[in-house]
Scaffold this motif. Structure first.
Motif, PDB file in Angstrom:
ATOM      1  N   VAL A   3       0.878  -1.076   0.049  1.00 21.61           N
ATOM      2  CA  VAL A   3      -0.087  -0.066   0.011  1.00 21.61           C
ATOM      3  C   VAL A   3       0.764   1.219   0.042  1.00 21.61           C
ATOM      4  CG1 VAL A   3      -1.860   1.637   1.236  1.00 21.61           C
ATOM      5  CG2 VAL A   3      -2.134  -1.076   0.942  1.00 21.61           C
ATOM      6  N   GLY A   4       2.074   1.283   0.697  1.00 22.20           N
ATOM      7  CA  GLY A   4       2.630   2.606   0.881  1.00 22.20           C
ATOM      8  C   GLY A   4       3.500   2.930  -0.564  1.00 22.20           C
ATOM      9  N   PRO A   5       4.184   2.223  -1.485  1.00 26.90           N
ATOM     10  CA  PRO A   5       4.453   2.512  -2.538  1.00 26.90           C
ATOM     11  C   PRO A   5       3.429   3.078  -3.556  1.00 26.90           C
ATOM     12  CG  PRO A   5       5.143   0.317  -2.392  1.00 26.90           C
ATOM     13  CD  PRO A   5       4.700   0.987  -0.953  1.00 26.90           C
ATOM     14  N   MET A   6       2.232   2.158  -3.375  1.00 28.23           N
ATOM     15  CA  MET A   6       1.026   2.447  -4.211  1.00 28.23           C
ATOM     16  C   MET A   6       0.464   3.803  -3.884  1.00 28.23           C
ATOM     17  SD  MET A   6       0.239  -0.314  -6.081  1.00 28.23           S
ATOM     18  CE  MET A   6      -1.373  -0.016  -6.373  1.00 28.23           C
ATOM     19  N   LEU A   7       0.675   4.363  -2.823  1.00 30.33           N
ATOM     20  CA  LEU A   7       0.037   5.585  -2.391  1.00 30.33           C
ATOM     21  C   LEU A   7       0.942   6.917  -2.785  1.00 30.33           C
ATOM     22  CD1 LEU A   7      -1.816   4.933   0.988  1.00 30.33           C
ATOM     23  CD2 LEU A   7      -2.962   5.251  -1.258  1.00 30.33           C
ATOM     24  N   LEU A   8       2.363   6.647  -2.980  1.00 30.32           N
ATOM     25  CA  LEU A   8       3.139   7.969  -3.376  1.00 30.32           C
ATOM     26  C   LEU A   8       2.392   8.599  -4.602  1.00 30.32           C
ATOM     27  CD1 LEU A   8       6.713   6.388  -2.923  1.00 30.32           C
ATOM     28  CD2 LEU A   8       5.675   8.269  -1.587  1.00 30.32           C
ATOM     29  N   PRO A   9       2.161   7.970  -5.737  1.00 34.04           N
ATOM     30  CA  PRO A   9       1.429   8.615  -6.813  1.00 34.04           C
ATOM     31  C   PRO A   9       0.438   9.538  -6.514  1.00 34.04           C
ATOM     32  CG  PRO A   9       2.291   6.453  -7.543  1.00 34.04           C
ATOM     33  CD  PRO A   9       2.356   6.498  -5.997  1.00 34.04           C
ATOM     34  N   VAL A  10      -0.453   8.875  -5.725  1.00 32.83           N
ATOM     35  CA  VAL A  10      -1.809   9.484  -5.208  1.00 32.83           C
ATOM     36  C   VAL A  10      -1.583  10.784  -4.505  1.00 32.83           C
ATOM     37  CG1 VAL A  10      -4.042   9.127  -4.461  1.00 32.83           C
ATOM     38  CG2 VAL A  10      -2.809   7.318  -5.330  1.00 32.83           C
ATOM     39  N   MET A  11      -0.448  10.592  -3.591  1.00 25.83           N
ATOM     40  CA  MET A  11      -0.131  11.815  -2.484  1.00 25.83           C
ATOM     41  C   MET A  11       0.323  12.836  -3.552  1.00 25.83           C
ATOM     42  SD  MET A  11       1.150   9.820   0.625  1.00 25.83           S
ATOM     43  CE  MET A  11       1.550  11.303   1.720  1.00 25.83           C
ATOM     44  N   LEU A  12       1.390  12.644  -4.431  1.00 22.66           N
ATOM     45  CA  LEU A  12       1.976  13.508  -5.206  1.00 22.66           C
ATOM     46  C   LEU A  12       0.994  14.218  -6.119  1.00 22.66           C
ATOM     47  CD1 LEU A  12       5.410  12.041  -6.314  1.00 22.66           C
ATOM     48  CD2 LEU A  12       4.953  14.092  -4.893  1.00 22.66           C
ATOM     49  N   PHE A  13       0.165  13.555  -6.944  1.00 27.86           N
ATOM     50  CA  PHE A  13      -0.889  13.879  -7.629  1.00 27.86           C
ATOM     51  C   PHE A  13      -1.859  14.902  -6.734  1.00 27.86           C
ATOM     52  CE2 PHE A  13      -4.511  13.808 -10.542  1.00 27.86           C
ATOM     53  CZ  PHE A  13      -3.952  14.188 -11.718  1.00 27.86           C
ATOM     54  N   HIS A  14      -2.181  14.556  -5.810  1.00 29.98           N
ATOM     55  CA  HIS A  14      -3.104  15.312  -4.934  1.00 29.98           C
ATOM     56  C   HIS A  14      -2.673  16.859  -4.737  1.00 29.98           C
ATOM     57  CE1 HIS A  14      -6.115  16.223  -1.415  1.00 29.98           C
ATOM     58  NE2 HIS A  14      -4.954  16.608  -0.940  1.00 29.98           N
ATOM     59  N   GLN A  15      -1.289  16.996  -4.291  1.00 34.42           N
ATOM     60  CA  GLN A  15      -1.009  18.267  -4.050  1.00 34.42           C
ATOM     61  C   GLN A  15      -0.620  18.992  -5.448  1.00 34.42           C
ATOM     62  OE1 GLN A  15      -0.284  19.726  -1.238  1.00 34.42           O
ATOM     63  NE2 GLN A  15       0.352  21.659  -2.099  1.00 34.42           N
ATOM     64  N   ILE A  16      -0.127  18.168  -6.387  1.00 32.35           N
ATOM     65  CA  ILE A  16      -0.100  18.956  -7.831  1.00 32.35           C
ATOM     66  C   ILE A  16      -1.480  19.510  -8.285  1.00 32.35           C
ATOM     67  CG2 ILE A  16       0.570  18.724 -10.074  1.00 32.35           C
ATOM     68  CD1 ILE A  16       2.920  16.922  -8.881  1.00 32.35           C
ATOM     69  N   GLN A  17      -2.438  18.717  -8.273  1.00 36.77           N
ATOM     70  CA  GLN A  17      -3.708  19.004  -8.680  1.00 36.77           C
ATOM     71  C   GLN A  17      -4.503  20.149  -7.921  1.00 36.77           C
ATOM     72  OE1 GLN A  17      -6.176  15.612  -8.501  1.00 36.77           O
ATOM     73  NE2 GLN A  17      -6.918  15.999  -6.285  1.00 36.77           N
ATOM     74  N   LEU A  18      -4.045  20.280  -6.461  1.00 34.30           N
ATOM     75  CA  LEU A  18      -4.641  21.425  -5.875  1.00 34.30           C
ATOM     76  C   LEU A  18      -3.976  22.762  -6.023  1.00 34.30           C
ATOM     77  CD1 LEU A  18      -4.735  19.844  -2.278  1.00 34.30           C
ATOM     78  CD2 LEU A  18      -6.827  20.678  -3.818  1.00 34.30           C
ATOM     79  N   MET A  19      -2.769  22.671  -6.297  1.00 32.33           N
ATOM     80  CA  MET A  19      -1.679  24.119  -6.634  1.00 32.33           C
ATOM     81  C   MET A  19      -2.292  24.458  -7.939  1.00 32.33           C
ATOM     82  SD  MET A  19       2.003  22.842  -5.143  1.00 32.33           S
ATOM     83  CE  MET A  19       2.717  24.404  -5.618  1.00 32.33           C
TER      84      MET A  19
END
Length: 323
Positions: A290-306
């Motif tokens: 789950v950890g490495p699976m969530l890395l892209p989700v967390m990065l994309f989350h911040q980028i999309q917000l900005m």
């Protein structure tokens, strides 16, 4: 400096804090089992509250804009997965992280931020509520199905078994339905305590992230993911978001959508939900993955917000002063 504070999501900073805490003090042994049980309880509570917050009036209020909603859902569950499949041929990242990129593209849209950005951009807020809510509702069923269809062949190890189906029903669907059916009894409480329940939502997600990354760190996550891989991953997230933003802008013009509806298509169609993605990953994948699976989700989350914060302000300024 103020602009930087606006763009940085405080919740994402807390998520990063959970990753750092798990990296330094991961849950192990009996502690890991207790944290995992608490994370499962958090998933159940999270989806119960989502069901309780979704009103039937919100579902029906904007359903007349069928062309808009169909376009948004097609972008979320057709275009994004196709892009995700294309990323599986990119080198420079580990197979588990590449699988995380594909998982990211299979998630439903966000709810709160999609509606908030639509409001800032002076778009059709009622239609945004319907599109974002319907996307999340469908995502509870569609995301696991897409994972089974696409990730079983991509190295993600996510072919859905009967046990996985049981977990999806018991931890996602059943709590959501019970929450929605309980709305006549607790709907008033939910409406009056949105801020408090929002903190419960975020607390549940933080607990799930800590549990997931603890298991990943114990399995040697940071010995497998290099700095260069994180850079490549961030660049890929930027490219994916840019491609979808351009596509939704062009699709809105092609369909001759009113400006207010085109804004909804862009903001609801271009986002992926961290709030839904974290618990679904916790249900579908082994704890160590789950950890490495969530890395892209967390990065994309911040980028999309900005990026979407900047776009929303520009669209709102072009629309002129509010009535």
């Amino acid at each position: 400096m103020n602009r930087l504070r606006e763009l940085l999501d405080p919740f994402l900073l807390l998520l990063i804090g959970m990753v750092l805490l798990a990296s330094v003090l991961p849950a192990r042994g009996d502690g890991a089992r207790i944290v995992a049980l608490a994370a499962d309880a958090g998933i159940v509570l999270l989806f119960f509250l989502h069901g309780a917050k979704l009103s039937r009036e919100a579902i029906w209020s904007g359903t007349k804009a069928w062309k808009l909603h169909l376009a948004t859902l097609s972008t979320t569950f057709l275009l994004f997965p196709l892009i995700g499949l294309a990323t599986q041929h990119v080198g420079g990242i580990a197979p588990s992280t590449r699988a995380g990129l594909l998982f990211l593209t299979l998630l439903p849209s966000t709810v709160q931020s999609s509606i908030a950005f639509t409001a800032i951009a002076r778009g059709n807020v009622a239609a945004a509520v319907v599109s974002a809510s319907f996307s999340n509702l469908l995502g509870i069923a569609l995301t696991p199905l897409l994972v089974a269809l696409l990730m079983g062949k991509s190295g993600g190890g996510a072919l859905i078994s009967l046990t996985s189906v049981e977990k999806i029903v018991l931890q996602l669907l059943l709590p959501f339905l019970l929450g929605h059916l309980s709305r006549p009894l607790i709907g008033g409480f939910v409406a009056r305590h949105r801020a408090m329940l929002g903190r419960v939502d975020r607390g549940s997600i933080l607990l799930i992230v800590y549990s997931a990354f603890s298991a990943a760190v114990v399995e040697g996550l940071w010995h497998k993911v290099s700095r260069m891989e994180l850079v490549v991953l961030a660049v890929l997230c930027v490219i994916i978001l840019a491609a979808v933003l351009l596509f939704t802008w062009a699709l809105g013009r092609l369909l001759h959508l009113p400006r207010e509806d085109a804004v909804v298509l862009q903001f609801c169609g271009s986002k992926k939900s961290l709030a839904t993605g974290v618990p679904i990953a916790g249900v579908l994948f082994p704890a160590s993955v789950v950890g490495p699976m969530l890395l892209p989700v967390m990065l994309f989350h911040q980028i999309q917000l900005m990026v979407c914060a900047i776009l929303a302000r520009r669209y709102g300024a072009k629309a002129g002063p509010a009535d």
